[in-house]
Design a protein around this motif. Structure first.
Motif, short mmCIF file in Angstrom:
data_model
loop_
_atom_site.label_atom_id
_atom_site.label_comp_id
_atom_site.label_asym_id
_atom_site.label_seq_id
_atom_site.Cartn_x
_atom_site.Cartn_y
_atom_site.Cartn_z
N THR A 68 15.43 -28.14 16.41
CA THR A 68 14.01 -27.78 17.00
C THR A 68 12.96 -28.79 17.34
O THR A 68 11.94 -28.33 18.00
N SER A 128 10.16 -17.94 18.26
CA SER A 128 9.24 -17.97 17.37
C SER A 128 8.47 -16.59 17.22
O SER A 128 8.34 -16.02 18.20
N SER A 141 3.96 -19.05 14.03
CA SER A 141 4.47 -20.43 13.82
C SER A 141 5.93 -20.49 12.95
O SER A 141 6.44 -21.57 12.89
N ARG A 142 6.34 -19.34 12.89
CA ARG A 142 7.77 -19.39 12.15
C ARG A 142 8.78 -19.37 13.38
O ARG A 142 9.22 -18.48 14.29
N PRO A 143 9.93 -20.27 13.20
CA PRO A 143 10.84 -20.54 14.24
C PRO A 143 11.77 -19.25 14.01
O PRO A 143 12.17 -18.76 12.66
N THR A 144 12.59 -18.73 14.93
CA THR A 144 13.29 -17.61 15.00
C THR A 144 14.63 -17.79 15.66
O THR A 144 14.49 -18.45 16.76
N ASP A 164 14.27 -14.92 10.93
CA ASP A 164 13.52 -16.14 10.52
C ASP A 164 14.34 -17.33 10.01
O ASP A 164 15.29 -17.17 9.46
#
Length: 130
Positions: free
Chosen positions: A56, A83, A86-89, A100
């Motif tokens: 990422t 996302s 701010s959490r990448p998904t 997550d």
């Protein structure tokens, strides 16, 4: 880019030991970080397990189980990156359940969880703890 990264001479294992099931655990060198395209998934066989890798950022790589926890199909490397704040998904390519990448939490179904693995980049190579 290949559909599946295969462990060979490049996949030297560092700090590993067999667990109770006989699988080698610890840190496993998988590939050079440059071999992973940004925002694209790749599958790798690490210590006998299918793992999906996602790059990422320049040196930011996430690793999760390649098996979709909702269906059992090995498809997570073909999921859709995104996302939540701010959490990448990662969204499953089958039923679009969103997970997550850091914790494996499923945003749609609390009882479902995607297994995650620690990663690090060392000397330009991606290493996964499995």
């Amino acid at each position: 880019m290949t559909a599946t990264l295969e462990l060979g001479a490049l996949a030297a294992e560092t700090g590993t030991a067999p667990n109770a099931a006989g699988l080698v655990t610890g840190w496993h060198r998988v590939c050079a970080v440059e071999e992973l395209e940004l925002s694209w998934g790749e599958a790798a066989l690490i210590a006998g397990r299918q793992v999906a890798l996602f790059r990422t950022g320049p040196s930011e790589v996430f690793a999760v189980a390649h098996e979709d926890p909702a269906t059992g199909a090995h498809v997570m490397a073909r999921g859709i990156l995104g996302s939540r704040g701010s959490r990448p998904t990662i969204a499953s390519p089958l039923h679009k359940e969103v997970y997550d990448l850091e914790t494996g939490e499923c945003f749609g179904t609390a009882a479902v969880r995607l297994e995650t693995f620690s990663t690090r980049v060392s000397d330009g190579f991606v290493e996964v703890e499995a």
